[in-house]
Write an enzyme that holds these catalytic residues in place. Structure first.
Site, mmCIF file in Angstrom:
data_model
loop_
_atom_site.group_PDB
_atom_site.id
_atom_site.type_symbol
_atom_site.label_atom_id
_atom_site.label_comp_id
_atom_site.label_asym_id
_atom_site.label_seq_id
_atom_site.Cartn_x
_atom_site.Cartn_y
_atom_site.Cartn_z
ATOM 1 N N GLU A 266 6.993 37.627 24.741
ATOM 2 C CA GLU A 266 7.559 36.439 25.378
ATOM 3 C C GLU A 266 8.955 36.636 25.955
ATOM 4 O OE1 GLU A 266 6.044 33.304 25.746
ATOM 5 O OE2 GLU A 266 4.297 34.514 25.223
ATOM 6 N N SER B 8 -15.439 -11.967 -22.323
ATOM 7 C CA SER B 8 -15.046 -11.757 -23.718
ATOM 8 C C SER B 8 -14.019 -10.650 -23.889
ATOM 9 C CB SER B 8 -16.287 -11.441 -24.557
ATOM 10 O OG SER B 8 -17.126 -12.571 -24.643
#
Length: 599
Positions: free
Chosen positions: A87, A482
């Site tokens: 690059e 319950s």
């Protein structure tokens, strides 16, 4: 002669002044309103948030961009050299723009005009950082000028290593890879330090156009580009001739990242995700790279999922057979037809099959791909028709009463029958034997936690997350019934009652007001037992004793106990609440019980 020289000098001076003036104007015009490059000093790239189980096993990853940030000091030199050669080989010497490289690229492109050769670019790494971080991908002269101006400014503000670090961790390299570390994993299933010359050269070949050098779609083009990078590394002295030849001789072998082993805890994970989102927001969850350690135990989570699933399937099966997934007209291409039927959510490990033949006691079935199997009578006779209001049709006498040719059904491979009695021996089945299955309509939840620490060890909020994401552990408000009674007795103990205190178990009637009738709670047995010790009331879950006890101490005391334990907030002070008529979540109720255990 002197006059001519003077004239030429004046022209050159004028052109120079015009050039300088034009350059200053360009700098002024395009330099205004540029993004603040100093923000790069505090740049933290979006990274992956990972959620782990209590034993460290990964549960999930959240990310907008799957990136692993690696400091430049921790990167292998070979990786850096490959990208510089590909690059920007003059990166460490130019001021942000490589003028020599730009001229070289221009000459090369002019020479290659009219050929099929790829145009050579001249953007430096600094310019690419300016574009990727601060500008758009717009292709225009204006953007290139702004890019150049920003490149000069960035070079003055940051070190070369910092600029290169930003670049190597930001660039997109295909296959969902942001940054070189993620690319190394996704392309070669390796860390940066394990990459070979050929592998780093391939990664360095990707920044310009990763899709053009896709290793599976364009293998020859990808390898050619890789070899070009190796040649550049050789020219720049980063590899020897022998290393270059050896690297170019290797085929381009991509080994995709191995599937990460994830612990399965969908409902628990979604609860964690929502809480992180509420506390830290979207960016916090998807971009901040958190490492989240949770309390879930994968082994216990697996048991919880299995037990809940089994219980729901057994319950659903008791309520009858609701019919096949769909029906097709099987011909010679029945395998293709059944393969085209989308698997319904909740199928899990079961298979889709099509009914090919039906006898009195057996059903022949076929699978996508052409395999065959059999459902014996013992694995079919449970399927009585499901009627309204939970009722069942008559017992099944023939397989044809349940299934017809062309029915697409869910089946599970079985090797033996399930005994109905403990001393009964299971019957072994031959290979390719299957049982008829049905995805439950009923749903539920289960949670397990450590009562001493409150750590949630397992949570399953439904039969299958793909069917419903609604979490029945944390989001479903249900009547505890319950299960609420212990908090009534706890409130009584706090008021001086003892386990031996006698409480009358007798009829209990309350006038609810005009037009509302009378409230008459009853025991499950529909019997009355007279004066009974309070201990017996909770052991036998006596409704009448519980209501009378709540009335005796006052419902305000029960409401206070329920609120203190987190069972319910703002519970109405009504006697029906003593029998669990209010609403709470399974997690809140379980947490309250854990507090009882913890003292």
């Amino acid at each position: 002669m002197l006059r001519a020289i003077g004239f030429l000098f004046s022209i050159l001076l004028l052109l120079t002044m015009l050039g300088v003036g034009g350059g200053l104007y360009v700098l002024y015009h395009f330099g205004r309103g540029l993004p603040d490059y100093k923000q790069l000093a505090d740049y933290n790239p979006p990274t992956v948030t990972r959620v782990h189980a209590g034993d460290g096993l990964l549960i999930a990853e959240y990310a907008v961009e799957k990136r692993v940030f690696v400091p430049i000091t921790a990167m292998q030199k070979r990786v850096i050299n490959a990208f510089l050669s590909a690059e920007d080989k003059n990166f460490y010497s130019h001021p942000g723009i490589d003028f020599l490289g730009a001229v070289r690229a221009m000459v090369t492109n002019l020479a290659n005009m009219g050929t099929q050769r790829r145009l050579k670019g001249a953007s430096t790494i600094t310019q690419q950082v300016a574009k990727n971080f601060l500008l758009t991908n717009e292709v225009s002269l204006e953007r290139k000028i702004k890019e150049a101006i920003l490149a000069f400014r960035i070079e003055r503000a940051f070190t070369k290593d910092r600029i290169l670090e930003l670049y190597l961790n930001e660039i997109y390299l295909g296959l969902g890879s942001y940054g070189v570390a993620a690319a190394a994993l996704n392309y070669f299933n390796k860390s940066l330090g394990e990459l070979s010359i050929a592998e780093v050269a391939y990664l360095a070949a990707l920044p310009k156009a990763p899709n053009n050098y896709h290793p599976f779609r364009y293998p020859e083009t990808a390898r050619s580009r890789r070899d070009w990078v190796i040649d550049r590394m050789l020219d720049d002295g980063h590899v020897t001739l022998g290393e270059a030849l050896e690297a170019k001789a290797k085929p381009l072998q991509v080994r995709r990242r191995e599937d990460t082993k994830f612990a399965r805890a969908e409902y628990f994970l979604e609860e964690v995700r929502r809480r992180i989102l509420e506390r830290y927001g979207y960016k916090g969850l998807y971009e901040s790279g958190f490492s989240v350690r949770t309390s879930v135990d994968p082994r216990l989570q697996g048991i919880a999922d299995a037990i809940l699933g089994k219980g729901l399937r057994v319950y659903d099966r008791r309520h009858g057979w609701r019919g096949p997934i769909t029906n097709i007209n099987p011909g010679d291409n029945w395998a293709r037809q059944v393969a085209a039927v989308p698997p319904p959510p909740g199928l899990m490990g079961w298979k889709r099959a099509v009914v090919l033949a039906v006898s009195d006691k057996n059903v022949d079935i076929g699978f996508p791909g052409g395999a065959l199997g059999v459902i014996p009578w013992a694995e079919l006779k449970w399927a009585r028709e499901a009627l309204k209001k939970g009722k069942l049709g008559p017992p099944v006498r023939r397989a044809g009463e349940v299934l017809a040719i062309g029915d697409v059904i869910a089946v599970e491979n079985v090797t033996s029958s399930t005994p109905k009695l403990e001393d009964e021996k299971p019957l072994s089945y031959p290979p390719n034997t299957y049982a008829l299955r049905q995805i439950p309509e009923i749903d539920g939840g289960i949670v397990a936690l450590d009562p001493h620490t409150g750590r949630v060890l397992a949570m399953s909020g439904g039969y299958d997350f793909s069917i419903s994401e609604f979490n029945r552990v944390t989001q479903a408000k249900r009547q505890p019934g319950s299960a609420f009674k212990p908090f009534v007795y706890l409130a009584a103990l706090e008021q001086g009652f003892t386990p031996s205190t006698l409480v009358l178990d007798a009829p209990f009637v309350i006038d609810q007001g005009p037009g509302l009738g009378k409230w008459k709670p009853a025991n499950y047995t529909k019997k009355f037992y007279g004066p009974s010790p309070m201990r017996l009331g909770i052991e036998k879950s006596r409704n009448l004793m519980t209501v009378r006890l709540a009335q005796s101490i006052g419902m305000e005391k029960v409401v206070a106990a329920a609120g203190r334990f987190g069972v319910m907030d703002n519970m109405p002070a009504q006697l029906a609440m003593a029998l669990g008529a209010g609403e709470t979540t399974l997690l809140d109720l379980t947490t309250a019980y854990a507090q009882l255990v913890n003292g």
